[in-house]
Design a protein around this motif. Structure first.
Motif, PDB file in Angstrom:
ATOM      1  N   PHE A   1       0.836  -1.205   0.000  1.00 27.38           N
ATOM      2  CA  PHE A   1       0.000   0.000   0.000  1.00 27.38           C
ATOM      3  C   PHE A   1       0.868   1.251   0.000  1.00 27.38           C
ATOM      4  O   PHE A   1       0.550   2.255  -0.649  1.00 27.38           O
TER       5      PHE A   1
ATOM      6  N   ALA B   1       0.358   3.401  -3.297  1.00 29.46           N
ATOM      7  CA  ALA B   1      -0.330   4.666  -3.020  1.00 29.46           C
ATOM      8  C   ALA B   1       0.660   5.806  -2.837  1.00 29.46           C
ATOM      9  O   ALA B   1       0.392   6.951  -3.219  1.00 29.46           O
TER      10      ALA B   1
ATOM     11  N   ALA C   1      -5.513   7.611  -3.335  1.00 25.53           N
ATOM     12  CA  ALA C   1      -6.573   6.796  -2.735  1.00 25.53           C
ATOM     13  C   ALA C   1      -7.111   5.774  -3.730  1.00 25.53           C
ATOM     14  O   ALA C   1      -7.402   4.623  -3.371  1.00 25.53           O
ATOM     15  N   LEU C   2      -7.260   6.186  -4.990  1.00 27.25           N
ATOM     16  CA  LEU C   2      -7.679   5.245  -6.035  1.00 27.25           C
ATOM     17  C   LEU C   2      -6.682   4.098  -6.138  1.00 27.25           C
ATOM     18  O   LEU C   2      -7.081   2.926  -6.233  1.00 27.25           O
TER      19      LEU C   2
ATOM     20  N   PHE D   1      -4.693   2.994  -3.837  1.00 29.24           N
ATOM     21  CA  PHE D   1      -4.817   2.174  -2.625  1.00 29.24           C
ATOM     22  C   PHE D   1      -5.952   1.156  -2.794  1.00 29.24           C
ATOM     23  O   PHE D   1      -5.790  -0.040  -2.536  1.00 29.24           O
ATOM     24  N   VAL D   2      -7.107   1.641  -3.245  1.00 31.69           N
ATOM     25  CA  VAL D   2      -8.265   0.762  -3.443  1.00 31.69           C
ATOM     26  C   VAL D   2      -7.967  -0.291  -4.499  1.00 31.69           C
ATOM     27  O   VAL D   2      -8.230  -1.488  -4.327  1.00 31.69           O
ATOM     28  N   ASN D   3      -7.404   0.137  -5.623  1.00 25.55           N
ATOM     29  CA  ASN D   3      -7.120  -0.800  -6.706  1.00 25.55           C
ATOM     30  C   ASN D   3      -6.085  -1.850  -6.311  1.00 25.55           C
ATOM     31  O   ASN D   3      -6.122  -2.986  -6.795  1.00 25.55           O
ATOM     32  N   THR D   4      -5.158  -1.468  -5.443  1.00 27.65           N
ATOM     33  CA  THR D   4      -4.177  -2.433  -4.949  1.00 27.65           C
ATOM     34  C   THR D   4      -4.873  -3.568  -4.201  1.00 27.65           C
ATOM     35  O   THR D   4      -4.583  -4.754  -4.409  1.00 27.65           O
ATOM     36  N   GLN D   5      -5.799  -3.210  -3.330  1.00 22.69           N
ATOM     37  CA  GLN D   5      -6.540  -4.233  -2.581  1.00 22.69           C
ATOM     38  C   GLN D   5      -7.412  -5.082  -3.509  1.00 22.69           C
ATOM     39  O   GLN D   5      -7.439  -6.319  -3.410  1.00 22.69           O
ATOM     40  N   VAL D   6      -8.092  -4.429  -4.426  1.00 20.33           N
ATOM     41  CA  VAL D   6      -9.047  -5.115  -5.302  1.00 20.33           C
ATOM     42  C   VAL D   6      -8.336  -6.096  -6.233  1.00 20.33           C
ATOM     43  O   VAL D   6      -8.730  -7.265  -6.362  1.00 20.33           O
TER      44      VAL D   6
ATOM     45  N   SER E   1     -10.030   1.765 -13.394  1.00 21.40           N
ATOM     46  CA  SER E   1     -11.077   1.848 -12.377  1.00 21.40           C
ATOM     47  C   SER E   1     -11.018   0.596 -11.501  1.00 21.40           C
ATOM     48  O   SER E   1     -10.335  -0.370 -11.835  1.00 21.40           O
ATOM     49  N   PRO E   2     -11.744   0.572 -10.383  1.00 15.40           N
ATOM     50  CA  PRO E   2     -11.780  -0.659  -9.577  1.00 15.40           C
ATOM     51  C   PRO E   2     -12.270  -1.877 -10.357  1.00 15.40           C
ATOM     52  O   PRO E   2     -11.774  -2.984 -10.140  1.00 15.40           O
TER      53      PRO E   2
END
Length: 446
Positions: free
Chosen positions: A226, A230, A242-243, A245-250, A294-295
């Motif tokens: 992260f 990020a 932040a995008l 960060f989210v995409n890393t998890q997804v 995108s996610p």
């Protein structure tokens, strides 16, 4: 990115929030190298555990010193011919002001350089997984020194340095798909083609000795990533960090699930090693692409990378190259997949307005990604193979065969990872005293 600039009336001002955020991200990326050591250390046999840990840890020492002396200047100094940078004021980092800001950003130069240092450290450490069980530690240390100087520092300039040819071409690499993962994966392939296979490859069982260590390492990598991803936006004033960060998890979640499903269909089981490897494959693939997709695109990137990397790890048995811990199959293939998929899934709503084929942008970005991917792959593969060949013909890259068979830990480090000499049963671990205990102890000692 350009060289540092002096504060002016219309220039950005130092942001305590972004500075603090980037220092935390730097620490997270540093944690990834010990995490990688555990990940690799659990995947090898008992007799190679310490050597595998040390091959990652030594990078923390060597690359840090080189970065201070000249690495930062070569990677991010004033461009020369679109191939390399240089700034004599940065040699030794002695002429950088404490409040001097990195070009166009709200963080000090020192914060940027320490963040980039952590990338430089982990990249050669990634290579080590392909060389498990058979490389002299002294030769490995010298290889790191030469490799980061001749390969990593120039490639980092190509991709991220202002004036670097890939940067100017418009190749998108948010956090290191080309500069880190393709670079390391191609280098690993180049070296193993030179030094050859482990003794007993495809004959002896070479299973991971500690899957709990593998899972611990994968968890630390996921956590540290992260910061790796990020943090590469150098702040989060516009939400792109932040995008990412989210995409890393997804993407990581999607890749892990895809790998496990493929594994179940192909081999009949959901393995912990597959879960850990799938997660890392997703992390690798989203690294270059996460700021551009995108996610939903991140899910696609993760699924594709999870399946293709799972398929790729078996190629070593088909083609006969001994990639001990699947660096080529996960990092090279994952980096290529993540980088090229930008040309299809870039949404135009993240780090830039660039759109991929599926968003109406045509194939223009895809061809740019191809240029960056295959240039880095080819350069790293060839130069790494040459370095390995020269070292092998001079000081020798491999340990003697007897040492490899007996265990590289004892031969190279005079230690073993686990001490079983005190292990015993019954009275040896009890509070019993007297003749019965004495008799039991003698039996245990015998």
């Amino acid at each position: 990115m350009a060289p540092a600039i002096t504060l002016a009336a219309d220039a950005p001002t130092l942001s305590s929030a972004n500075t603090g955020f980037m220092l935390i991200c730097s620490a997270l990326v540093m944690l990834m190298t010990p995490g990688l050591a555990f990940f690799y250390g659990g995947m090898v046999r008992v007799k190679s555990t310490l050597n595998m840990l040390m091959m990652s840890f030594i990078s923390l020492g060597i690359v840090t010193i080189l970065w201070v002396l000249y690495g930062f200047s070569l990677a991010f100094g004033t461009d020369s011919g679109s191939l390399i940078g240089w700034n004599s004021d940065w040699v030794g980092l002695s002429n950088i002001g404490l409040t001097e800001l990195w070009d166009g950003y709200t963080i000090p130069v020192f914060v940027f350089l320490v963040f980039q240092l952590m990338f430089a450290i982990i990249t050669p450490a990634l290579i080590s997984g392909a060389l498990a069980d058979r490389v002299k530690f002294s030769a490995w240390a010298l290889f790191i020194t030469l490799w980061v100087t001749i390969v990593y520092f120039p490639v980092a300039h190509w991709v991220w340095g202002a004036g670097g040819w890939a940067f100017e071409l418009g190749v998108i690499d948010f956090a290191g798909g080309t500069a880190v993962h393709i670079n390391a994966g191609a280098a690993a392939l180049g070296v193993i083609l030179v030094i050859g296979k482990r003794v007993g490859f495809k004959k002896d069982p070479m299973r991971p000795h500690s899957l709990p260590l593998v899972m611990l390492g994968a968890g630390l990598l996921w956590f540290g990533w992260f910061g790796f991803n990020a943090g590469s936006w150098l702040g989060n004033d516009d939400g792109v960090g932040a995008l990412m960060f989210v995409n890393t998890q997804v993407a990581t979640a999607a890749a892990m699930l895809a790998w496990l499903i493929y594994e179940k269909i192909r081999h009949g089981a959901f393995t912990t090693l597959g879960a850990a490897s799938g997660a890392v494959a997703g992390l690798v693939a989203i690294t270059p692409s996460g700021g551009a997709v995108s996610p939903l695109g991140a899910i696609a990137v993760g699924v594709i990378a999870g399946v293709l990397c799972a398929m790729a790890v078996g190629l070593k048995y088909k083609f006969g190259y001994d990639d001990s811990l699947d660096v080529v199959g996960v990092h090279l293939v994952g980096g290529v997949v993540g980088s090229l998929l930008i040309g299809f899934f870039a949404s135009g709503k993240g780090q830039s307005e660039v759109q991929g084929l599926f968003y109406g942008g045509g194939l223009d970005q895809f061809w740019k990604q191809c240029a960056g991917v295959f240039a880095v792959l080819g350069y790293s593969l060839v130069v790494s193979a040459i370095l390995a060949f020269l070292l092998d013909r001079t000081i020798g890259m491999r340990v003697p065969e007897d040492d490899e068979v007996a265990g590289i830990d004892q031969a190279e480090h005079a230690e073993t990872a686990y001490d079983f000499s005190g292990a015993g049963g019954g009275a040896a671990r009890s509070n019993i005293t007297g003749p019965v205990a004495d008799s039991a102890s003698k039996k245990v000692d015998a």
